[in-house]
Design a protein around this motif. Structure first.
Motif, PDB file in Angstrom:
ATOM      1  N   MET A   1       0.838  -1.197   0.000  1.00 22.04           N
ATOM      2  CA  MET A   1       0.000   0.000   0.000  1.00 22.04           C
ATOM      3  C   MET A   1       0.872   1.246   0.000  1.00 22.04           C
ATOM      4  SD  MET A   1      -3.136  -0.880   2.623  1.00 22.04           S
ATOM      5  CE  MET A   1      -2.079  -1.502   3.924  1.00 22.04           C
ATOM      6  N   HIS A   2       0.415   2.255  -0.716  1.00 23.64           N
ATOM      7  CA  HIS A   2       1.089   3.542  -0.738  1.00 23.64           C
ATOM      8  C   HIS A   2       0.126   4.620  -0.249  1.00 23.64           C
ATOM      9  CE1 HIS A   2       4.613   2.008  -2.782  1.00 23.64           C
ATOM     10  NE2 HIS A   2       3.814   1.356  -3.608  1.00 23.64           N
ATOM     11  N   PHE A   3       0.620   5.458   0.645  1.00 23.47           N
ATOM     12  CA  PHE A   3      -0.177   6.530   1.221  1.00 23.47           C
ATOM     13  C   PHE A   3       0.414   7.888   0.845  1.00 23.47           C
ATOM     14  CE2 PHE A   3      -0.508   2.902   4.088  1.00 23.47           C
ATOM     15  CZ  PHE A   3      -1.862   2.825   4.364  1.00 23.47           C
ATOM     16  N   THR A   4      -0.454   8.897   0.803  1.00 20.79           N
ATOM     17  CA  THR A   4      -0.011  10.282   0.656  1.00 20.79           C
ATOM     18  C   THR A   4      -0.464  11.074   1.863  1.00 20.79           C
ATOM     19  OG1 THR A   4      -0.077  10.232  -1.764  1.00 20.79           O
ATOM     20  CG2 THR A   4      -0.231  12.386  -0.710  1.00 20.79           C
ATOM     21  N   ASP A   5       0.479  11.670   2.566  1.00 22.41           N
ATOM     22  CA  ASP A   5       0.167  12.583   3.663  1.00 22.41           C
ATOM     23  C   ASP A   5      -0.018  13.962   3.041  1.00 22.41           C
ATOM     24  OD1 ASP A   5      -0.024  14.142   5.927  1.00 22.41           O
ATOM     25  OD2 ASP A   5       1.623  13.158   6.982  1.00 22.41           O
ATOM     26  N   SER A   6      -1.261  14.401   2.944  1.00 23.47           N
ATOM     27  CA  SER A   6      -1.583  15.619   2.199  1.00 23.47           C
ATOM     28  C   SER A   6      -1.373  16.898   2.994  1.00 23.47           C
ATOM     29  CB  SER A   6      -3.034  15.565   1.701  1.00 23.47           C
ATOM     30  OG  SER A   6      -3.946  15.571   2.798  1.00 23.47           O
ATOM     31  N   HIS A   7      -0.904  16.772   4.243  1.00 28.40           N
ATOM     32  CA  HIS A   7      -0.726  17.979   5.061  1.00 28.40           C
ATOM     33  C   HIS A   7       0.192  17.644   6.228  1.00 28.40           C
ATOM     34  CE1 HIS A   7      -2.573  22.029   6.065  1.00 28.40           C
ATOM     35  NE2 HIS A   7      -1.875  21.769   7.167  1.00 28.40           N
ATOM     36  N   ALA A   8       1.482  17.950   6.090  1.00 24.41           N
ATOM     37  CA  ALA A   8       2.450  17.588   7.123  1.00 24.41           C
ATOM     38  C   ALA A   8       3.511  18.674   7.254  1.00 24.41           C
ATOM     39  CB  ALA A   8       3.111  16.261   6.793  1.00 24.41           C
ATOM     40  N   HIS A   9       3.688  19.167   8.480  1.00 25.60           N
ATOM     41  CA  HIS A   9       4.733  20.152   8.773  1.00 25.60           C
ATOM     42  C   HIS A   9       6.009  19.412   9.163  1.00 25.60           C
ATOM     43  CE1 HIS A   9       1.704  23.467   8.938  1.00 25.60           C
ATOM     44  NE2 HIS A   9       0.924  22.516   9.442  1.00 25.60           N
ATOM     45  N   PHE A  27       8.467   6.455   5.098  1.00 30.96           N
ATOM     46  CA  PHE A  27       8.635   5.689   3.862  1.00 30.96           C
ATOM     47  C   PHE A  27       8.485   4.191   4.123  1.00 30.96           C
ATOM     48  CE2 PHE A  27      11.750   9.318   2.666  1.00 30.96           C
ATOM     49  CZ  PHE A  27      10.685  10.169   2.399  1.00 30.96           C
ATOM     50  N   ASP A  28       9.044   3.732   5.236  1.00 29.55           N
ATOM     51  CA  ASP A  28       8.943   2.315   5.588  1.00 29.55           C
ATOM     52  C   ASP A  28       7.490   1.911   5.853  1.00 29.55           C
ATOM     53  OD1 ASP A  28      11.661   2.045   5.348  1.00 29.55           O
ATOM     54  OD2 ASP A  28      12.066   2.084   7.510  1.00 29.55           O
ATOM     55  N   ALA A  29       6.666   2.874   6.316  1.00 28.24           N
ATOM     56  CA  ALA A  29       5.251   2.602   6.592  1.00 28.24           C
ATOM     57  C   ALA A  29       4.378   2.733   5.347  1.00 28.24           C
ATOM     58  CB  ALA A  29       4.747   3.564   7.676  1.00 28.24           C
ATOM     59  N   GLY A  30       5.002   3.052   4.208  1.00 31.54           N
ATOM     60  CA  GLY A  30       4.252   3.165   2.963  1.00 31.54           C
ATOM     61  C   GLY A  30       3.807   4.565   2.622  1.00 31.54           C
ATOM     62  N   VAL A  31       4.191   5.531   3.465  1.00 31.17           N
ATOM     63  CA  VAL A  31       3.838   6.933   3.181  1.00 31.17           C
ATOM     64  C   VAL A  31       4.916   7.483   2.247  1.00 31.17           C
ATOM     65  CG1 VAL A  31       3.313   9.196   4.167  1.00 31.17           C
ATOM     66  CG2 VAL A  31       2.770   7.113   5.451  1.00 31.17           C
ATOM     67  N   THR A  32       4.652   7.402   0.967  1.00 30.25           N
ATOM     68  CA  THR A  32       5.682   7.702  -0.024  1.00 30.25           C
ATOM     69  C   THR A  32       5.653   9.143  -0.518  1.00 30.25           C
ATOM     70  OG1 THR A  32       4.200   6.878  -1.756  1.00 30.25           O
ATOM     71  CG2 THR A  32       5.775   5.316  -0.826  1.00 30.25           C
ATOM     72  N   THR A  33       4.577   9.867  -0.214  1.00 35.63           N
ATOM     73  CA  THR A  33       4.446  11.250  -0.675  1.00 35.63           C
ATOM     74  C   THR A  33       3.941  12.117   0.457  1.00 35.63           C
ATOM     75  OG1 THR A  33       3.903  10.440  -2.891  1.00 35.63           O
ATOM     76  CG2 THR A  33       3.444  12.752  -2.431  1.00 35.63           C
ATOM     77  N   ILE A  34       4.561  13.286   0.637  1.00 35.69           N
ATOM     78  CA  ILE A  34       4.207  14.206   1.718  1.00 35.69           C
ATOM     79  C   ILE A  34       4.081  15.610   1.148  1.00 35.69           C
ATOM     80  CG2 ILE A  34       4.982  15.230   3.895  1.00 35.69           C
ATOM     81  CD1 ILE A  34       6.511  12.573   4.399  1.00 35.69           C
ATOM     82  N   VAL A  35       2.936  16.243   1.398  1.00 36.92           N
ATOM     83  CA  VAL A  35       2.695  17.611   0.933  1.00 36.92           C
ATOM     84  C   VAL A  35       2.798  18.536   2.139  1.00 36.92           C
ATOM     85  CG1 VAL A  35       1.223  19.095  -0.455  1.00 36.92           C
ATOM     86  CG2 VAL A  35       1.120  16.623  -0.770  1.00 36.92           C
ATOM     87  N   MET A  36       3.624  19.587   2.002  1.00 38.15           N
ATOM     88  CA  MET A  36       3.970  20.441   3.138  1.00 38.15           C
ATOM     89  C   MET A  36       3.332  21.815   3.009  1.00 38.15           C
ATOM     90  SD  MET A  36       8.052  19.517   3.403  1.00 38.15           S
ATOM     91  CE  MET A  36       8.375  20.213   1.758  1.00 38.15           C
ATOM     92  N   PRO A  37       2.469  22.210   3.956  1.00 40.27           N
ATOM     93  CA  PRO A  37       1.879  23.545   3.947  1.00 40.27           C
ATOM     94  C   PRO A  37       2.850  24.574   4.511  1.00 40.27           C
ATOM     95  CG  PRO A  37       1.069  22.315   5.817  1.00 40.27           C
ATOM     96  CD  PRO A  37       1.960  21.376   5.051  1.00 40.27           C
ATOM     97  N   ASN A  38       2.844  25.758   3.920  1.00 40.91           N
ATOM     98  CA  ASN A  38       3.663  26.836   4.470  1.00 40.91           C
ATOM     99  C   ASN A  38       2.900  27.563   5.573  1.00 40.91           C
ATOM    100  OD1 ASN A  38       6.102  28.420   4.410  1.00 40.91           O
ATOM    101  ND2 ASN A  38       4.844  30.104   3.647  1.00 40.91           N
TER     102      ASN A  38
END
Length: 255
Positions: A1-9, A27-38
């Motif tokens: 499974m691949h996850f995207t964290d859509s909001h992470a500081h 990454f090891d948990a499958g969270v392969t993409t992280i979107v960072m809010p300013n």
């Protein structure tokens, strides 16, 4: 499974001692993409440095957080406009209204949000909304600015079924985070019956860690705990939630 964290500081000072290790756990948990809010001008450098260190994994937004809006907010907005003109970003955000801490600069918060709504439309970017104790006021401004092209996400959504319906009808996604795992978080009231097509997953780390880590520093590796809660409430599998929310994030942010 691949996850995207859509909001992470993940660029936050709280991760300074072990940012690389926290990202490796993600990454090891499958969270392969992280979107960072300013947040504001003080967060830009470390956020962009994190993005540069993890290309194709970490993606930066550009915006002004409502809690950073004060009498000098226009100076902050000029810097945001300058950055948006220089290089690509995943979204405009995070921005919005926060009436929980202080209402002193409510008028300025509203004007800052109006400006960022127009910037999102100008640059054809999604807008990421912070709406603490201010859903109706924020939704009213989005509705006023909606010309058919405005899109985005109501981040950290924990409202009523009626608010969820309004946000979706405005063309927005709902960002589901750690609050959904709290015993009285309210997710059991609005999530059942919603479509996975309308949802994103997020941690909002280092804040709002999901159960059983509530009260501790949050991090992206905890995202599967949120996915499992969403799956339970929707009668789906965790894999279905991971696939749909990742697909939604990729489409929204054009990752």
């Amino acid at each position: 499974m691949h996850f995207t964290d859509s909001h992470a500081h993940i660029y936050s000072e709280q991760f300074k001692p072990d940012r690389d290790e926290a990202l490796r756990r993600a990454f090891d948990a499958g969270v392969t993409t992280i979107v960072m809010p300013n947040i504001d001008h003080t967060s830009v450098d470390v956020m962009l440095e994190t993005e540069a260190n993890y290309p194709d994994r970490c993606f930066a937004m550009m915006g002004l957080h409502p809690c950073s809006v004060n009498q000098d907010f226009q100076r902050e907005l000029y810097q945001i406009e300058d950055w948006l003109s220089k290089r690509p970003f995943a979204a405009v955000g995070e921005c919005g209204l926060d009436l929980y801490w202080d209402k002193t600069f409510l008028d300025q918060q509203k004007e800052a949000l109006r400006v960022q709504i127009e910037l999102a439309k100008q640059y054809n970017l999604p807008i990421v909304l912070h709406t603490r104790d201010a859903f109706q006021e924020t939704a009213d401004l989005i509705e006023a600015g909606q010309d058919g092209t405005l899109r985005g996400v109501f981040h950290c959504f924990s409202g009523t079924p009626e608010e969820a319906d309004r946000a979706i009808k405005l063309g927005f996604k709902l960002g589901i985070g750690g609050v959904a795992t709290f015993k009285n978080g309210g997710a059991d009231k609005f999530l059942p019956g919603l479509s996975l097509d309308d949802l994103l997953l997020e941690t909002d780390c280092p804040y709002l860690a999901p159960a059983p880590h509530r009260g501790k520093r949050n991090e992206p590796s905890y995202l599967p705990l949120i996915a499992l809660r969403v799956a339970t409430l929707l009668g789906k599998t965790e894999a279905e939630v991971a696939e749909a929310t990742t697909r939604n994030a990729q489409a929204l942010f054009k990752l």
